[in-house]
Enzyme design. Structure first.
Site, short mmCIF file in Angstrom:
data_model
loop_
_atom_site.label_atom_id
_atom_site.label_comp_id
_atom_site.label_asym_id
_atom_site.label_seq_id
_atom_site.Cartn_x
_atom_site.Cartn_y
_atom_site.Cartn_z
N CYS A 19 11.00 -11.75 13.52
CA CYS A 19 10.74 -10.79 12.45
C CYS A 19 9.25 -10.66 12.13
O CYS A 19 8.86 -9.76 11.38
CB CYS A 19 11.53 -11.16 11.20
SG CYS A 19 13.31 -10.88 11.38
N LYS A 22 7.57 -7.24 12.95
CA LYS A 22 7.87 -6.02 12.19
C LYS A 22 6.60 -5.24 11.88
O LYS A 22 5.51 -5.80 11.77
CB LYS A 22 8.55 -6.38 10.87
CG LYS A 22 10.01 -6.75 10.96
CD LYS A 22 10.58 -6.96 9.56
CE LYS A 22 12.07 -7.18 9.57
NZ LYS A 22 12.62 -7.31 8.20
N ASP A 52 15.26 1.77 -2.38
CA ASP A 52 14.56 0.56 -2.79
C ASP A 52 14.36 -0.45 -1.66
O ASP A 52 13.86 -1.55 -1.90
CB ASP A 52 15.34 -0.13 -3.93
CG ASP A 52 15.38 0.73 -5.19
OD1 ASP A 52 14.30 1.20 -5.61
OD2 ASP A 52 16.48 0.93 -5.73
N ASP A 54 16.86 -1.73 0.40
CA ASP A 54 17.96 -2.69 0.56
C ASP A 54 18.14 -3.03 2.04
O ASP A 54 17.60 -2.37 2.93
CB ASP A 54 19.25 -2.10 0.01
CG ASP A 54 19.35 -2.22 -1.50
OD1 ASP A 54 19.81 -3.26 -1.98
OD2 ASP A 54 18.95 -1.27 -2.18
N ASP A 55 18.92 -4.06 2.29
CA ASP A 55 19.03 -4.60 3.64
C ASP A 55 19.95 -3.79 4.54
O ASP A 55 19.87 -3.89 5.77
CB ASP A 55 19.53 -6.05 3.56
CG ASP A 55 18.55 -6.94 2.82
OD1 ASP A 55 17.48 -7.21 3.38
OD2 ASP A 55 18.84 -7.33 1.68
N ASP A 72 19.15 -4.31 13.62
CA ASP A 72 18.00 -5.20 13.61
C ASP A 72 17.80 -5.74 15.02
O ASP A 72 18.75 -6.16 15.68
CB ASP A 72 18.22 -6.37 12.64
CG ASP A 72 16.91 -6.87 12.06
OD1 ASP A 72 15.97 -7.10 12.85
OD2 ASP A 72 16.81 -7.04 10.84
N HIS A 144 23.58 -0.61 24.04
CA HIS A 144 22.64 0.24 24.76
C HIS A 144 21.49 -0.62 25.26
O HIS A 144 21.05 -1.57 24.59
CB HIS A 144 22.10 1.35 23.85
CG HIS A 144 21.23 2.34 24.55
ND1 HIS A 144 21.69 3.19 25.52
CD2 HIS A 144 19.90 2.59 24.43
CE1 HIS A 144 20.70 3.95 25.97
NE2 HIS A 144 19.60 3.60 25.31
N SER A 145 20.98 -0.30 26.45
CA SER A 145 19.86 -1.04 27.03
C SER A 145 18.83 -0.08 27.59
O SER A 145 19.16 1.05 27.98
CB SER A 145 20.36 -1.97 28.15
OG SER A 145 20.90 -1.22 29.22
#
Length: 334
Positions: A19, A22, A52, A54-55, A72, A144-145
């Site tokens: 992460c 990012k 806002d 959110d995840d 993700d 998907h790749s």
């Protein structure tokens, strides 16, 4: 506590890791600033969207059911392909847990430099993701790749939730304690791993622990506000929560738990660029008290598959601070 990897070092095939790769939060917010939209003609009611940060997105489809959707993916955070797959899947599943949902089905997202790395390694990555999804009782149905200069892996996950019992980033209010369900320090240990090849089992164990039990415990305790702590660090995600909720968040730095070896890693300079950008982003809204730069870097450390930060008391999770009426900056350290 550590050992050297003798296998292909996946982390050397990517400019960043986990992460920490990012897009910086300030830059990302500028990109999506004009994309907040709810289509009145679309099926269902979008009750959590981009507003806002959110995840995950949540769409109400009837009175007691809502669809949760998220995606993700990231570059290798560890060298072991199976562990990377497990970590990436746990991280993607976490977005569903962070809003109070349960994952239902996932599809793989894979980028692979097929002329540089053998496809047998890609298979191990996918196997790790599948095993983690199975541990979460979540179907995996294809994906998907693409042929990519850097290896990347993650998942798009769909889940279900009760729209009357969600965990939202804007649901905090003064008087609530702040609970953290995993220790910090994942980022600095991963940065040390990338630089030296040392393996930190305590970091892998943290990253491959699902946030399922923490999410269920938060809902059972009546919590209405939470987020997971990932690439923007504790300070970045807490700032977003405090801003959305209109409160000041106070963190007791001495109460924040850390993985073994994290303080030594930051002392020795293993701080990612993502962590430094996190700290730069929150500084205008931060009263750091008398904390030094090493402590601030740990609190801003870019986590991968970190824990939940919950506005409420969760059994077994340390309380690291509290929410107060907005008075001055959104973040205060003591």
């Amino acid at each position: 506590m550590t050992r050297s990897s003798e296998k292909v070092r996946l982390t050397q095939y990517a400019h960043g890791g986990g992460c920490a790769c990012k897009i910086p939060p300030g830059e990302l917010e500028a990109v999506v600033a004009d994309l907040h939209t709810r289509d009145p003609g679309a099926t269902g009611e979008l009750i959590i969207g981009l507003d806002d940060g959110d995840d995950a997105a949540v769409v109400r489809i009837d009175g007691d059911r809502a669809i949760v959707a998220t995606a993700d993916f990231f570059t290798p955070v560890v060298d072991d392909p199976y562990d990377w797959g497990r970590i990436a899947a746990a991280n993607a599943l976490s977005d569903v847990y962070a809003v109070g949902g349960e994952p239902l089905v996932a599809v793989n997202l894979l980028g692979w430099p097929r002329e540089k790395l053998p496809l047998d390694l890609a298979k191990e990555v996918l196997r790790g993701g599948l095993d983690m999804a199975m541990a979460a009782a979540c179907h995996v149905a294809g994906g998907h790749s693409v042929d990519d200069p850097e290896p990347k892996y993650g998942m798009a996950v769909t889940g279900l939730a009760d729209p009357a019992h969600l965990l939202r980033i804007d649901g905090g209010h003064p008087g609530l304690p702040l609970s953290l369900t995993k220790p910090l320090g994942i980022g600095v240990l991963n940065t040390r791993h990338k630089a030296t090849g040392e393996v930190f089992p305590q970091a892998v164990a943290a990253m491959t622990t699902l946030n399922r039990d923490a999410s269920r415990a938060a809902l059972a305790a009546g919590a209405e506000c939470a987020t997971d702590v990932t690439g923007f660090g504790l300070l970045g995600h807490l700032y977003k929560l405090a801003r959305a909720s209109g409160v000041t968040a106070v963190v007791d730095a001495a109460a924040v738990p850390y993985l073994e070896g994290a303080r030594e890693a930051v002392r020795d300079g293993y701080v990612s660029g993502g962590t430094r950008r996190n700290l730069d982003w929150v500084r205008p809204w931060l009263d750091p008290g008398d904390l030094g730069e090493n402590d601030l870097h740990l609190l801003a450390d870019a986590q991968t598959s970190g824990g939940l930060l919950v506005a409420g008391e969760i059994p077994g999770a340390p309380i690291i601070g509290e929410l107060l009426p907005l008075n001055g900056p959104h973040l205060r350290l003591r």
